[in-house]
Design an enzyme around this catalytic site. Structure first.
Site, short mmCIF file in Angstrom:
data_model
loop_
_atom_site.label_atom_id
_atom_site.label_comp_id
_atom_site.label_asym_id
_atom_site.label_seq_id
_atom_site.Cartn_x
_atom_site.Cartn_y
_atom_site.Cartn_z
N CYS A 139 -1.18 -1.77 8.69
CA CYS A 139 -2.76 -2.06 8.37
C CYS A 139 -3.57 -1.80 7.16
O CYS A 139 -4.12 -2.38 6.61
CB CYS A 139 -3.55 -1.65 9.38
SG CYS A 139 -3.08 -2.05 11.19
N CYS A 149 -2.70 3.16 11.32
CA CYS A 149 -1.62 2.16 11.04
C CYS A 149 -1.15 2.02 9.49
O CYS A 149 -1.92 1.40 8.90
CB CYS A 149 -1.96 0.96 11.86
SG CYS A 149 -0.82 -0.37 11.66
#
Length: 145
Positions: free
Chosen positions: A70, A67
Site C-alpha cells: 500500500c 501494508c
C-alpha cells in the site's frame, strides 16, 4: 446545457457541474472552493456516499498504514490521480480507520481499488500496479450511461 453531478473536493457536498465550461472553473455552491481541486481526497464514513454518487467515476484506494505494498503504491496512485482528474475522481480509504466500509465491500486484500459511478461498483482490482498499467486499466473501464 449539459451537466453532471460530482462532489466538492473540500466540503464533499454534491454539486452540479456544467459541462460547457472547463472543469477548473467549477465552484462549489456551498463553500465556493473549486469543485475539482484536491486529489486524492480522504474517504470516510461521513463523506463516502457523496463521493460514490458522482457521475464521474471515483477510484477508491482501500489501504492501511501497516501494508508495505500500500505504501509503495501510494505515490503511483497520487501521480495517476493528478494526471487523470477530472476524467476520474480519486479517494483513499484507510481500512483501519474505516473498517466498517472495508467490511461492507468485503475487502480481503490490500491495496484494493474499487471504481464507483453513480453509487455502483463498476470495477475492482486488488494489488499494487505500476503507473502505466493502472492508467491503462482505468482508461479501459466501461462507463455507466
Amino acid at each position: 446545457m449539459s451537466s453532471i453531478i460530482t462532489y466538492c473536493s473540500h466540503c464533499y457536498v454534491k454539486n452540479r457541474m456544467n459541462l460547457s465550461r472547463p472543469p477548473q472553473e467549477a465552484r462549489c455552491g456551498r463553500c465556493h472552493h473549486p469543485l475539482i481541486d484536491l486529489t486524492p481526497v480522504v474517504a470516510t464514513d461521513a463523506n463516502f456516499e457523496a463521493l460514490i454518487a458522482s457521475d464521474i467515476p471515483v477510484v477508491i484506494d482501500f489501504w492501511a498504514s501497516w501494508c508495505g505494498p500500500c505504501l509503495q503504491f501510494a505515490p503511483t496512485f497520487n501521480a495517476v490521480a493528478t494526471e487523470l482528474e477530472p476524467r476520474f475522481r480519486f479517494a483513499k480509504l484507510d481500512t483501519e480507520k474505516e473498517s466498517n466500509l472495508a467490511a461492507r465491500f468485503a475487502i480481503r486484500s490490500i491495496p484494493s481499488l474499487l471504481v464507483f459511478q453513480r453509487g455502483q461498483v463498476i470495477a475492482q482490482r486488488s494489488g499494487a500496479l505500476p503507473a502505466s498499467l493502472f492508467r491503462q486499466w482505468l482508461e479501459t473501464l466501461p462507463r455507466a450511461s
